[in-house]
Design a protein around this motif. Structure first.
Motif, PDB file in Angstrom:
ATOM      1  N   PRO A  20       0.686  -1.308  -0.349  1.00  0.00           N
ATOM      2  CA  PRO A  20       0.090   0.070  -0.297  1.00  0.00           C
ATOM      3  C   PRO A  20       0.776   0.865   0.157  1.00  0.00           C
ATOM      4  O   PRO A  20       1.944   1.517   0.259  1.00  0.00           O
ATOM      5  CB  PRO A  20      -0.707   0.008   1.003  1.00  0.00           C
ATOM      6  CG  PRO A  20      -1.036  -1.195   1.763  1.00  0.00           C
ATOM      7  CD  PRO A  20       0.007  -2.148   0.899  1.00  0.00           C
ATOM      8  N   GLY A  21       0.815   1.973  -0.841  1.00  0.00           N
ATOM      9  CA  GLY A  21       1.076   3.560  -0.681  1.00  0.00           C
ATOM     10  C   GLY A  21       2.194   4.008  -2.046  1.00  0.00           C
ATOM     11  O   GLY A  21       2.621   4.328  -1.952  1.00  0.00           O
ATOM     12  N   GLN A  22       2.529   2.092  -2.508  1.00  0.00           N
ATOM     13  CA  GLN A  22       3.124   2.231  -3.583  1.00  0.00           C
ATOM     14  C   GLN A  22       2.308   1.854  -5.114  1.00  0.00           C
ATOM     15  O   GLN A  22       3.571   1.278  -5.825  1.00  0.00           O
ATOM     16  CB  GLN A  22       4.828   1.640  -3.501  1.00  0.00           C
ATOM     17  CG  GLN A  22       5.794   1.756  -2.804  1.00  0.00           C
ATOM     18  CD  GLN A  22       7.223   1.814  -1.730  1.00  0.00           C
ATOM     19  OE1 GLN A  22       6.877   0.249  -2.665  1.00  0.00           O
ATOM     20  NE2 GLN A  22       8.136   2.375  -1.715  1.00  0.00           N
ATOM     21  N   GLY A  23       1.809   2.249  -5.320  1.00  0.00           N
ATOM     22  CA  GLY A  23       1.424   2.280  -6.231  1.00  0.00           C
ATOM     23  C   GLY A  23       1.212   2.276  -7.922  1.00  0.00           C
ATOM     24  O   GLY A  23       1.852   1.183  -8.718  1.00  0.00           O
ATOM     25  N   ILE A  24       1.769   3.949  -7.213  1.00  0.00           N
ATOM     26  CA  ILE A  24       1.806   4.599  -8.918  1.00  0.00           C
ATOM     27  C   ILE A  24       3.465   4.174  -9.323  1.00  0.00           C
ATOM     28  O   ILE A  24       3.797   4.139 -10.673  1.00  0.00           O
ATOM     29  CB  ILE A  24       1.729   6.019  -9.193  1.00  0.00           C
ATOM     30  CG1 ILE A  24       1.530   6.297 -10.163  1.00  0.00           C
ATOM     31  CG2 ILE A  24       2.738   6.907  -8.026  1.00  0.00           C
ATOM     32  CD1 ILE A  24       0.773   6.273 -11.154  1.00  0.00           C
ATOM     33  N   TYR A  25       4.439   3.917  -8.022  1.00  0.00           N
ATOM     34  CA  TYR A  25       5.533   3.890  -8.169  1.00  0.00           C
ATOM     35  C   TYR A  25       6.067   2.608  -8.871  1.00  0.00           C
ATOM     36  O   TYR A  25       6.348   2.296  -9.698  1.00  0.00           O
ATOM     37  CB  TYR A  25       7.026   3.535  -6.748  1.00  0.00           C
ATOM     38  CG  TYR A  25       8.405   3.559  -7.115  1.00  0.00           C
ATOM     39  CD1 TYR A  25       8.624   4.569  -7.548  1.00  0.00           C
ATOM     40  CD2 TYR A  25       8.715   2.284  -6.424  1.00  0.00           C
ATOM     41  CE1 TYR A  25      10.288   3.671  -8.148  1.00  0.00           C
ATOM     42  CE2 TYR A  25       9.931   2.056  -6.830  1.00  0.00           C
ATOM     43  CZ  TYR A  25      11.025   2.849  -7.014  1.00  0.00           C
ATOM     44  OH  TYR A  25      11.998   2.261  -7.027  1.00  0.00           O
ATOM     45  N   ALA A  26       5.208   1.186  -8.237  1.00  0.00           N
ATOM     46  CA  ALA A  26       4.655  -0.182  -8.467  1.00  0.00           C
ATOM     47  C   ALA A  26       5.167  -0.122 -10.920  1.00  0.00           C
ATOM     48  O   ALA A  26       5.082  -0.774 -11.143  1.00  0.00           O
ATOM     49  CB  ALA A  26       4.418  -0.569  -8.143  1.00  0.00           C
ATOM     50  N   ALA A  27       3.650   0.509 -10.611  1.00  0.00           N
ATOM     51  CA  ALA A  27       3.231   0.456 -12.179  1.00  0.00           C
ATOM     52  C   ALA A  27       4.269   0.946 -13.262  1.00  0.00           C
ATOM     53  O   ALA A  27       4.183   0.899 -13.815  1.00  0.00           O
ATOM     54  CB  ALA A  27       2.387   1.279 -12.109  1.00  0.00           C
ATOM     55  N   SER A  28       5.183   2.170 -12.126  1.00  0.00           N
ATOM     56  CA  SER A  28       6.202   2.559 -13.274  1.00  0.00           C
ATOM     57  C   SER A  28       6.838   1.691 -13.547  1.00  0.00           C
ATOM     58  O   SER A  28       8.152   1.973 -14.393  1.00  0.00           O
ATOM     59  CB  SER A  28       6.633   4.308 -12.691  1.00  0.00           C
ATOM     60  OG  SER A  28       6.856   3.901 -11.663  1.00  0.00           O
ATOM     61  N   LYS A  29       7.374   1.612 -12.781  1.00  0.00           N
ATOM     62  CA  LYS A  29       8.532  -0.075 -12.928  1.00  0.00           C
ATOM     63  C   LYS A  29       7.399  -0.758 -13.513  1.00  0.00           C
ATOM     64  O   LYS A  29       9.248  -1.655 -13.761  1.00  0.00           O
ATOM     65  CB  LYS A  29       9.323  -0.347 -11.157  1.00  0.00           C
ATOM     66  CG  LYS A  29       9.564   1.678 -10.530  1.00  0.00           C
ATOM     67  CD  LYS A  29      10.805   1.197 -11.098  1.00  0.00           C
ATOM     68  CE  LYS A  29      11.732   2.712 -10.981  1.00  0.00           C
ATOM     69  NZ  LYS A  29      12.679   2.907 -11.897  1.00  0.00           N
ATOM     70  N   GLY A  30       7.243  -1.687 -13.353  1.00  0.00           N
ATOM     71  CA  GLY A  30       6.085  -2.797 -14.029  1.00  0.00           C
ATOM     72  C   GLY A  30       6.168  -2.335 -15.767  1.00  0.00           C
ATOM     73  O   GLY A  30       7.121  -2.791 -16.444  1.00  0.00           O
ATOM     74  N   ALA A  31       6.045  -0.330 -15.827  1.00  0.00           N
ATOM     75  CA  ALA A  31       6.530   0.110 -17.219  1.00  0.00           C
ATOM     76  C   ALA A  31       8.123  -0.116 -18.054  1.00  0.00           C
ATOM     77  O   ALA A  31       8.653  -0.256 -18.749  1.00  0.00           O
ATOM     78  CB  ALA A  31       5.420   1.425 -17.407  1.00  0.00           C
ATOM     79  N   VAL A  32       8.991   0.044 -16.740  1.00  0.00           N
ATOM     80  CA  VAL A  32      10.025   0.048 -17.166  1.00  0.00           C
ATOM     81  C   VAL A  32      10.543  -1.535 -17.532  1.00  0.00           C
ATOM     82  O   VAL A  32      11.099  -1.536 -18.486  1.00  0.00           O
ATOM     83  CB  VAL A  32      11.463   0.453 -16.164  1.00  0.00           C
ATOM     84  CG1 VAL A  32      12.219  -0.037 -16.231  1.00  0.00           C
ATOM     85  CG2 VAL A  32      11.089   2.355 -15.954  1.00  0.00           C
ATOM     86  N   SER A  33      10.309  -2.648 -16.472  1.00  0.00           N
ATOM     87  CA  SER A  33      10.674  -3.732 -17.298  1.00  0.00           C
ATOM     88  C   SER A  33       9.761  -3.924 -18.397  1.00  0.00           C
ATOM     89  O   SER A  33      10.568  -4.570 -19.622  1.00  0.00           O
ATOM     90  CB  SER A  33       9.919  -4.934 -16.142  1.00  0.00           C
ATOM     91  OG  SER A  33      10.894  -4.403 -14.502  1.00  0.00           O
ATOM     92  N   GLN A  34       9.045  -4.133 -18.594  1.00  0.00           N
ATOM     93  CA  GLN A  34       8.277  -3.955 -20.503  1.00  0.00           C
ATOM     94  C   GLN A  34       9.101  -3.597 -21.351  1.00  0.00           C
ATOM     95  O   GLN A  34       8.833  -3.487 -22.331  1.00  0.00           O
ATOM     96  CB  GLN A  34       6.632  -3.971 -19.875  1.00  0.00           C
ATOM     97  CG  GLN A  34       5.949  -4.551 -19.624  1.00  0.00           C
ATOM     98  CD  GLN A  34       6.219  -6.431 -19.574  1.00  0.00           C
ATOM     99  OE1 GLN A  34       6.740  -7.092 -18.718  1.00  0.00           O
ATOM    100  NE2 GLN A  34       5.578  -6.790 -21.010  1.00  0.00           N
ATOM    101  N   LEU A  35       9.278  -2.119 -21.031  1.00  0.00           N
ATOM    102  CA  LEU A  35       9.973  -1.212 -22.184  1.00  0.00           C
ATOM    103  C   LEU A  35      11.231  -1.901 -22.363  1.00  0.00           C
ATOM    104  O   LEU A  35      11.117  -2.204 -23.259  1.00  0.00           O
ATOM    105  CB  LEU A  35      10.050   0.669 -21.259  1.00  0.00           C
ATOM    106  CG  LEU A  35      10.517   1.341 -22.468  1.00  0.00           C
ATOM    107  CD1 LEU A  35       9.059   1.504 -23.798  1.00  0.00           C
ATOM    108  CD2 LEU A  35      10.402   2.398 -21.265  1.00  0.00           C
TER     109      LEU A  35
END
Length: 250
Positions: free
Chosen positions: A142-157
């Motif tokens: 909890p509290g890191q959802g947008i950071y997590a989403a951004s880092k998931g995007a980095v992995s896929q990028l």
């Protein structure tokens, strides 16, 4: 296999933390070094005494500045992108400005940096591009959802770029750190309960130091990783390998 002599490494966001440690490690392995950061003061403090290191002040959110840097160093062999930020807040409480700020720095600036440097690498038929994802690309709290989403995007990028650039000899990979003692995590480390809980979560029972990410950077930059592309390398002290914070009796 890890010798980087004669290769040009450009480190984006190398003024402090993991970026600084990684840049120093690349130079120690013989790479010619260009370090860029928003703060020229930090760069001078970190690398002013190192002979031959080129320092450049850079706003990574400015496409024009990125293009100019890529044009200035068209023979870049190693490109490392380090800038990141978080927003520790419930997803429903985030403002649009906060969301866009995290995504723009963590994701868009990575895409833009690779966009600017990749064509010259492709034309030369070689290169290693390295980004930073996170354990939060795999596990979230909890509290890191947008950071997590951004880092998931980095992995896929990274995987997307690898699929497009690797046929031309350019490798693209990411490193996924666990909890590292950097300025980005200073607010967490100031809370004794959080600091202890995060230490106990990893299999090694402690936080990492920035220098402990540098070996992975050197590996991915070097010929030791000549057959590695499109990968996300976990350097997390076992965080994503073990289940929970409770150790049952065995």
């Amino acid at each position: 296999m890890f010798d980087l002599s004669g290769r040009l490494a450009v480190v984006i966001g190398g003024g402090r933390g993991i970026g600084r440690a990684a840049a120093e490690a690349l130079a120690d392995q013989g790479a010619k070094l260009v370090v860029a950061d928003q703060s020229l003061e930090l760069l001078t403090e970190a690398f002013g005494a190192r002979e031959g290191v080129v320092l450049r002040q850079l706003d990574v959110l400015d496409s024009g500045q990125l293009e100019a840097l890529a044009d200035e160093f068209p023979e870049t062999d190693i490109l490392l992108h380090c800038p990141a930020k978080g927003a520790r807040k419930a997803l429903v409480d985030l403002s649009m400005d906060e969301v866009e700020s995290v995504l723009r720095l963590n994701v868009t600036s990575l895409w833009d940096t690779i966009r600017c440097f990749a064509p010259a690498m492709v034309s030369r038929g070689r290169g290693s591009i390295i980004a930073f994802s996170s354990i939060r690309a795999s596990v979230v709290e909890p509290g890191q959802g947008i950071y997590a989403a951004s880092k998931g995007a980095v992995s896929q990028l990274v995987k997307g770029f690898a699929s497009e650039l690797s046929p031309s000899g350019v490798r693209v990979n990411a490193i996924a750190p666990g909890v590292v003692e950097t300025p980005l995590t200073s607010s967490l480390r100031s809370n004794e309960e959080w600091y202890r809980a995060y230490s106990e979560k990893s299999a090694l029972g402690r936080w990492a130091q920035p220098e402990e990410m540098a070996g992975a950077v050197v590996y991915l930059a070097s010929d030791a990783a000549s057959y590695v592309t499109g990968s996300v390398l976990s350097v997390d002290g076992g965080w994503t390998a073990i289940d929970g914070r409770y150790n049952p009796p065995i």
